[in-house]
Design a protein around this motif. Structure first.
Motif, PDB file in Angstrom:
ATOM      1  N   ILE A 103       0.873  -1.175   0.000  1.00 37.96           N
ATOM      2  CA  ILE A 103       0.000   0.000   0.000  1.00 37.96           C
ATOM      3  C   ILE A 103       0.911   1.226   0.000  1.00 37.96           C
ATOM      4  CG2 ILE A 103      -1.683   1.314   1.377  1.00 37.96           C
ATOM      5  CD1 ILE A 103      -2.669  -1.365   2.510  1.00 37.96           C
ATOM      6  N   SER A 124      -1.342   6.819   1.388  1.00 38.56           N
ATOM      7  CA  SER A 124      -2.683   6.441   1.837  1.00 38.56           C
ATOM      8  C   SER A 124      -2.707   5.922   3.272  1.00 38.56           C
ATOM      9  CB  SER A 124      -3.274   5.359   0.917  1.00 38.56           C
ATOM     10  OG  SER A 124      -3.749   5.936  -0.274  1.00 38.56           O
ATOM     11  N   SER A 125      -1.531   5.700   3.855  1.00 39.51           N
ATOM     12  CA  SER A 125      -1.505   5.064   5.182  1.00 39.51           C
ATOM     13  C   SER A 125      -0.675   5.880   6.171  1.00 39.51           C
ATOM     14  CB  SER A 125      -0.982   3.631   5.069  1.00 39.51           C
ATOM     15  OG  SER A 125       0.156   3.576   4.229  1.00 39.51           O
ATOM     16  N   GLY A 126      -0.773   7.194   6.039  1.00 43.84           N
ATOM     17  CA  GLY A 126      -0.147   8.081   7.024  1.00 43.84           C
ATOM     18  C   GLY A 126       1.358   7.918   7.119  1.00 43.84           C
ATOM     19  N   GLY A 127       2.023   7.727   5.978  1.00 46.97           N
ATOM     20  CA  GLY A 127       3.481   7.673   5.969  1.00 46.97           C
ATOM     21  C   GLY A 127       4.053   6.296   6.263  1.00 46.97           C
ATOM     22  N   VAL A 128       3.171   5.330   6.510  1.00 46.61           N
ATOM     23  CA  VAL A 128       3.637   3.967   6.808  1.00 46.61           C
ATOM     24  C   VAL A 128       3.665   3.157   5.514  1.00 46.61           C
ATOM     25  CG1 VAL A 128       3.090   1.824   8.030  1.00 46.61           C
ATOM     26  CG2 VAL A 128       2.634   4.037   9.113  1.00 46.61           C
ATOM     27  N   LEU A 129       4.818   2.596   5.179  1.00 50.28           N
ATOM     28  CA  LEU A 129       4.846   1.656   4.057  1.00 50.28           C
ATOM     29  C   LEU A 129       4.300   0.336   4.596  1.00 50.28           C
ATOM     30  CD1 LEU A 129       5.547   0.908   1.151  1.00 50.28           C
ATOM     31  CD2 LEU A 129       7.870   0.393   1.910  1.00 50.28           C
ATOM     32  N   LEU A 130       3.177  -0.075   4.027  1.00 45.95           N
ATOM     33  CA  LEU A 130       2.427  -1.201   4.573  1.00 45.95           C
ATOM     34  C   LEU A 130       2.369  -2.306   3.522  1.00 45.95           C
ATOM     35  CD1 LEU A 130       0.930  -1.454   7.292  1.00 45.95           C
ATOM     36  CD2 LEU A 130      -1.125  -0.679   6.125  1.00 45.95           C
TER      37      LEU A 130
END
Lengths: 133, 133
Positions: free
Chosen positions: A117, A121-127
């Motif tokens: 992701i 889209s995830s607040g700076g977190v590579l998910l």
């Protein structure tokens, strides 16, 4: 979407052998195995930790995302990987809800399917999402 | 030192309510509770995930480490927390082996003891040790 657990937390390192001195030698985690992960252009060391893993990721290609991460920010925590029941359904759902995906369809490797992701889209977190197959 | 599991992965966020829209609203994790953690100068939201937790950490003091992290690098994964059996013994052992500690003795809060290892000693990873008491 059903998230089962944290599959792993990935740490970008410049040198796996040197980093293993800390994670195994000092912290006492067991090094399960080291593997070349072609799709990530990286050598990865797997340390089981409870029901999850710590993975050390050493880039093997200076153009890879992990190599650029290290160049820009230094070694450190790179991404968080969540294990899901059905990654294809999860990706469809995320896409329908406007979440930006790095991989719109899952990459398939031996025993696993995975997709990232976008941190936007995830607040700076590579998910990463991950499904055992 | 015996590491039992990943206790949590902490994500620095500017706004917990907004970030919860992603972690709960999109990913479907359950928000267990939100708590002011005085020692960290932060408001923390706890999302159980398998045998671990994802914690969203919103700084409440602009001088705190998490606030400076967001100012310098933007929101994102802040630290990894490993649960140990005996944190006092672990800190003694780390100190004896020359590992740089942010907290040389554990901070004690209700139900838990915790201490941070300096990222200089852990390959750029801000690492928290945690013991349930």
């Amino acid at each position: 979407m059903e998230i089962k657990k944290i599959n792993h937390i990935a740490v970008a390192v410049e040198n796996i052998e040197q980093a293993t001195e800390f994670w195994q030698g000092i912290l006492g985690l067991d090094l399960e195995h080291v593997e070349e992960v072609q799709s990530q252009h990286a050598k990865v060391a797997f340390f089981p930790c409870g029901d999850s893993e710590v993975e050390l990721v050493q880039p093997t290609d200076p153009e890879s995302g992990t190599a650029k991460f290290i160049q820009n920010r230094g070694a450190g925590i790179h991404h968080l990987c969540l294990e899901v029941e059905d990654i294809d359904a999860a990706l469809q759902e995320l896409k329908a809800r406007g979440v930006r995906l790095i991989n719109e369809t899952a990459l398939v490797e031996e025993g696993r399917k995975m997709a990232f992701i976008h941190p936007k889209s995830s607040g700076g977190v590579l998910l990463e999402l991950y499904q055992i197959i």
